[in-house]
Design a protein around this motif. Sequence first.
Motif, mmCIF file in Angstrom:
data_model
loop_
_atom_site.group_PDB
_atom_site.id
_atom_site.type_symbol
_atom_site.label_atom_id
_atom_site.label_comp_id
_atom_site.label_asym_id
_atom_site.label_seq_id
_atom_site.Cartn_x
_atom_site.Cartn_y
_atom_site.Cartn_z
ATOM 1 N N ALA A 120 0.834 -1.211 0.000
ATOM 2 C CA ALA A 120 0.000 0.000 0.000
ATOM 3 C C ALA A 120 0.865 1.256 0.000
ATOM 4 O O ALA A 120 0.544 2.252 -0.672
ATOM 5 C CB ALA A 120 -0.933 -0.001 1.211
ATOM 6 N N THR A 127 -3.418 3.774 -0.488
ATOM 7 C CA THR A 127 -4.707 3.246 -0.058
ATOM 8 C C THR A 127 -4.712 1.724 -0.090
ATOM 9 O O THR A 127 -4.638 1.119 -1.162
ATOM 10 C CB THR A 127 -5.832 3.793 -0.950
ATOM 11 O OG1 THR A 127 -5.800 5.224 -0.887
ATOM 12 C CG2 THR A 127 -7.196 3.319 -0.491
ATOM 13 N N LEU A 128 -4.793 1.124 1.082
ATOM 14 C CA LEU A 128 -4.721 -0.330 1.185
ATOM 15 C C LEU A 128 -5.830 -1.018 0.386
ATOM 16 O O LEU A 128 -5.598 -2.033 -0.275
ATOM 17 C CB LEU A 128 -4.792 -0.740 2.665
ATOM 18 C CG LEU A 128 -4.739 -2.232 2.976
ATOM 19 C CD1 LEU A 128 -3.465 -2.870 2.440
ATOM 20 C CD2 LEU A 128 -4.858 -2.472 4.474
ATOM 21 N N VAL A 131 -5.068 -1.960 -3.271
ATOM 22 C CA VAL A 131 -3.942 -2.829 -3.659
ATOM 23 C C VAL A 131 -4.487 -4.062 -4.383
ATOM 24 O O VAL A 131 -5.234 -4.840 -3.801
ATOM 25 C CB VAL A 131 -3.129 -3.268 -2.413
ATOM 26 C CG1 VAL A 131 -2.087 -4.310 -2.793
ATOM 27 C CG2 VAL A 131 -2.485 -2.068 -1.738
ATOM 28 N N ARG A 173 -6.411 -8.307 3.174
ATOM 29 C CA ARG A 173 -6.411 -6.900 2.722
ATOM 30 C C ARG A 173 -7.719 -6.212 3.098
ATOM 31 O O ARG A 173 -7.720 -5.111 3.655
ATOM 32 C CB ARG A 173 -6.215 -6.836 1.196
ATOM 33 C CG ARG A 173 -6.296 -5.406 0.635
ATOM 34 C CD ARG A 173 -6.575 -5.404 -0.857
ATOM 35 N NE ARG A 173 -7.842 -6.081 -1.160
ATOM 36 C CZ ARG A 173 -8.150 -6.612 -2.343
ATOM 37 N NH1 ARG A 173 -7.277 -6.573 -3.333
ATOM 38 N NH2 ARG A 173 -9.328 -7.195 -2.537
ATOM 39 N N LEU A 185 -3.585 4.127 6.180
ATOM 40 C CA LEU A 185 -3.593 3.655 4.792
ATOM 41 C C LEU A 185 -4.948 3.853 4.138
ATOM 42 O O LEU A 185 -5.390 3.047 3.320
ATOM 43 C CB LEU A 185 -3.220 2.156 4.760
ATOM 44 C CG LEU A 185 -1.834 1.829 5.330
ATOM 45 C CD1 LEU A 185 -1.631 0.324 5.402
ATOM 46 C CD2 LEU A 185 -0.737 2.475 4.486
#
Length: 189
Positions: A120, A127-128, A131, A173, A185
Amino acid sequence: MTFDRETAWQLLCEWTASPNLRKHALGVEAAMRAHAQRLGQDPESWGVVALLHDFDYEKNPTQETHVWVGARALREQGWPEAWVRAIEGHASYTGVPRDTDLARCLFAVDELSGFLVACALVRPDKTLANVPLDSVLKRMKEKAFARSVNRDEIRQGAEEIGMPLEEHIPFVRDAMAAIAGELGLAGAA
Ligand SMILES: [Fe+2]
Ligand SMILES: [Fe+2]
Protein backbone atom coordinates in the motif's frame (compact mmCIF):
# COMPACT_ATOMS: atom_id res chain seq x y z
CA MET A 1 -7.36 -8.55 35.97
CA THR A 2 -9.64 -8.97 32.99
CA PHE A 3 -8.17 -10.65 29.97
CA ASP A 4 -9.91 -8.45 27.45
CA ARG A 5 -9.05 -6.10 24.62
CA GLU A 6 -8.59 -3.09 26.88
CA THR A 7 -6.07 -4.90 29.07
CA ALA A 8 -4.26 -6.25 26.02
CA TRP A 9 -4.05 -2.81 24.45
CA GLN A 10 -2.69 -1.30 27.71
CA LEU A 11 -0.08 -4.03 27.93
CA LEU A 12 0.94 -3.53 24.31
CA CYS A 13 1.29 0.21 24.74
CA GLU A 14 3.19 -0.19 28.01
CA TRP A 15 5.84 -2.29 26.26
CA THR A 16 5.69 -0.72 22.81
CA ALA A 17 6.29 2.94 21.95
CA SER A 18 6.69 2.48 18.19
CA PRO A 19 3.58 3.65 16.30
CA ASN A 20 4.40 1.20 13.50
CA LEU A 21 4.52 -1.77 15.86
CA ARG A 22 1.22 -0.70 17.38
CA LYS A 23 -0.24 -0.43 13.89
CA HIS A 24 1.10 -3.87 13.08
CA ALA A 25 -0.77 -5.22 16.09
CA LEU A 26 -3.97 -3.47 14.98
CA GLY A 27 -3.65 -4.78 11.43
CA VAL A 28 -3.14 -8.34 12.63
CA GLU A 29 -6.07 -7.85 15.01
CA ALA A 30 -8.39 -6.85 12.15
CA ALA A 31 -7.33 -9.88 10.13
CA MET A 32 -7.73 -12.22 13.10
CA ARG A 33 -11.19 -10.91 13.91
CA ALA A 34 -12.18 -11.60 10.30
CA HIS A 35 -10.83 -15.14 10.51
CA ALA A 36 -12.67 -15.74 13.78
CA GLN A 37 -15.89 -14.64 12.14
CA ARG A 38 -15.25 -16.87 9.14
CA LEU A 39 -14.74 -19.87 11.41
CA GLY A 40 -17.51 -19.16 13.91
CA GLN A 41 -14.98 -18.40 16.65
CA ASP A 42 -14.82 -15.51 19.11
CA PRO A 43 -13.51 -12.35 17.40
CA GLU A 44 -12.79 -10.65 20.73
CA SER A 45 -10.34 -13.25 22.03
CA TRP A 46 -8.76 -13.77 18.61
CA GLY A 47 -8.23 -10.04 18.45
CA VAL A 48 -6.63 -10.02 21.90
CA VAL A 49 -4.16 -12.71 20.84
CA ALA A 50 -3.32 -10.61 17.79
CA LEU A 51 -2.75 -7.47 19.85
CA LEU A 52 -0.40 -9.36 22.15
CA HIS A 53 1.55 -11.50 19.67
CA ASP A 54 4.44 -9.01 19.34
CA PHE A 55 3.98 -6.98 22.51
CA ASP A 56 7.46 -7.92 23.77
CA TYR A 57 9.19 -7.37 20.42
CA GLU A 58 10.32 -3.77 20.81
CA LYS A 59 12.23 -4.60 24.00
CA ASN A 60 13.20 -8.09 22.84
CA PRO A 61 13.82 -8.09 19.09
CA THR A 62 16.04 -11.19 18.86
CA GLN A 63 15.19 -14.87 18.36
CA GLU A 64 16.70 -15.50 21.78
CA THR A 65 14.22 -13.19 23.49
CA HIS A 66 11.17 -12.32 21.33
CA VAL A 67 8.17 -14.45 22.28
CA TRP A 68 10.07 -16.16 25.13
CA VAL A 69 10.01 -13.06 27.32
CA GLY A 70 6.45 -12.16 26.34
CA ALA A 71 5.07 -15.66 26.86
CA ARG A 72 6.61 -15.83 30.33
CA ALA A 73 5.08 -12.48 31.25
CA LEU A 74 1.66 -13.51 29.93
CA ARG A 75 1.73 -16.79 31.88
CA GLU A 76 2.72 -14.96 35.04
CA GLN A 77 -0.26 -12.70 34.56
CA GLY A 78 -2.55 -15.69 34.02
CA TRP A 79 -3.58 -15.22 30.38
CA PRO A 80 -5.28 -18.33 28.93
CA GLU A 81 -2.71 -20.98 28.04
CA ALA A 82 -4.21 -21.61 24.57
CA TRP A 83 -3.65 -17.95 23.72
CA VAL A 84 -0.06 -18.01 24.92
CA ARG A 85 0.60 -21.20 22.92
CA ALA A 86 -0.80 -19.57 19.78
CA ILE A 87 1.46 -16.57 20.33
CA GLU A 88 4.47 -18.86 20.77
CA GLY A 89 3.52 -20.64 17.56
CA HIS A 90 3.73 -17.50 15.43
CA ALA A 91 7.52 -17.75 15.69
CA SER A 92 8.47 -21.06 14.12
CA TYR A 93 11.81 -21.04 15.96
CA THR A 94 10.03 -21.70 19.26
CA GLY A 95 9.11 -25.15 17.98
CA VAL A 96 5.66 -24.80 19.54
CA PRO A 97 3.29 -26.53 17.10
CA ARG A 98 0.42 -24.58 15.57
CA ASP A 99 -2.22 -27.12 16.55
CA THR A 100 -5.26 -24.84 16.75
CA ASP A 101 -7.09 -22.65 14.22
CA LEU A 102 -6.13 -19.70 16.41
CA ALA A 103 -2.43 -20.48 16.12
CA ARG A 104 -2.57 -21.29 12.41
CA CYS A 105 -4.48 -18.13 11.53
CA LEU A 106 -2.13 -15.93 13.56
CA PHE A 107 0.86 -17.33 11.71
CA ALA A 108 -0.94 -16.98 8.37
CA VAL A 109 -1.76 -13.29 8.79
CA ASP A 110 1.38 -12.05 10.55
CA GLU A 111 3.85 -11.71 7.67
CA LEU A 112 1.13 -11.11 5.09
CA SER A 113 -0.22 -8.09 6.97
CA GLY A 114 3.22 -6.48 6.92
CA PHE A 115 3.62 -7.22 3.25
CA LEU A 116 0.26 -5.67 2.43
CA VAL A 117 1.23 -2.50 4.28
CA ALA A 118 4.41 -2.32 2.19
CA CYS A 119 2.36 -2.82 -0.98
CA ALA A 120 0.00 0.00 0.00
CA LEU A 121 2.81 2.40 0.90
CA VAL A 122 4.42 2.24 -2.55
CA ARG A 123 1.15 3.22 -4.21
CA PRO A 124 0.73 6.92 -5.05
CA ASP A 125 -2.70 6.84 -3.36
CA LYS A 126 -1.37 5.03 -0.23
CA THR A 127 -4.71 3.25 -0.06
CA LEU A 128 -4.72 -0.33 1.18
CA ALA A 129 -8.16 -1.08 -0.24
CA ASN A 130 -6.84 -0.37 -3.74
CA VAL A 131 -3.94 -2.83 -3.66
CA PRO A 132 -4.69 -5.36 -6.42
CA LEU A 133 -4.15 -9.06 -5.83
CA ASP A 134 -2.00 -9.52 -8.93
CA SER A 135 0.41 -6.80 -7.87
CA VAL A 136 0.80 -8.42 -4.45
CA LEU A 137 1.60 -11.74 -6.10
CA LYS A 138 4.07 -10.03 -8.42
CA ARG A 139 5.77 -8.16 -5.58
CA MET A 140 6.17 -11.42 -3.68
CA LYS A 141 8.58 -12.51 -6.41
CA GLU A 142 10.61 -9.30 -6.22
CA LYS A 143 13.40 -10.08 -3.80
CA ALA A 144 14.37 -6.43 -3.29
CA PHE A 145 10.84 -5.35 -2.34
CA ALA A 146 10.08 -5.43 1.43
CA ARG A 147 12.95 -7.85 1.82
CA SER A 148 12.40 -8.32 5.55
CA VAL A 149 9.08 -10.04 4.88
CA ASN A 150 9.39 -13.80 4.64
CA ARG A 151 7.51 -14.96 1.51
CA ASP A 152 7.78 -18.62 2.42
CA GLU A 153 5.91 -17.95 5.65
CA ILE A 154 3.16 -16.13 3.76
CA ARG A 155 2.74 -19.17 1.49
CA GLN A 156 3.11 -21.70 4.29
CA GLY A 157 0.59 -19.84 6.45
CA ALA A 158 -2.10 -19.90 3.78
CA GLU A 159 -1.40 -23.57 3.21
CA GLU A 160 -1.76 -24.37 6.90
CA ILE A 161 -5.22 -22.78 7.07
CA GLY A 162 -6.23 -24.41 3.79
CA MET A 163 -6.91 -21.15 1.97
CA PRO A 164 -5.46 -20.50 -1.48
CA LEU A 165 -3.16 -17.48 -1.42
CA GLU A 166 -5.37 -15.90 -4.10
CA GLU A 167 -8.19 -15.89 -1.53
CA HIS A 168 -6.20 -15.20 1.58
CA ILE A 169 -4.50 -12.07 0.26
CA PRO A 170 -7.74 -10.19 -0.53
CA PHE A 171 -9.35 -11.57 2.65
CA VAL A 172 -6.64 -10.05 4.85
CA ARG A 173 -6.41 -6.90 2.72
CA ASP A 174 -10.13 -6.20 3.07
CA ALA A 175 -10.15 -6.93 6.81
CA MET A 176 -7.28 -4.50 7.31
CA ALA A 177 -8.76 -1.95 4.91
CA ALA A 178 -11.79 -1.71 7.20
CA ILE A 179 -9.51 0.00 9.75
CA ALA A 180 -7.33 1.74 7.16
CA GLY A 181 -7.76 5.07 8.97
CA GLU A 182 -6.07 3.70 12.09
CA LEU A 183 -3.34 2.15 9.97
CA GLY A 184 -2.71 5.39 8.06
CA LEU A 185 -3.59 3.65 4.79
CA ALA A 186 -6.93 5.22 3.97
CA GLY A 187 -5.48 7.41 1.23
CA ALA A 188 -5.08 11.12 0.87
CA ALA A 189 -6.44 13.12 3.80
FE1 LIG B 1 6.69 -11.77 16.18
FE1 LIG C 1 3.95 -9.83 14.06
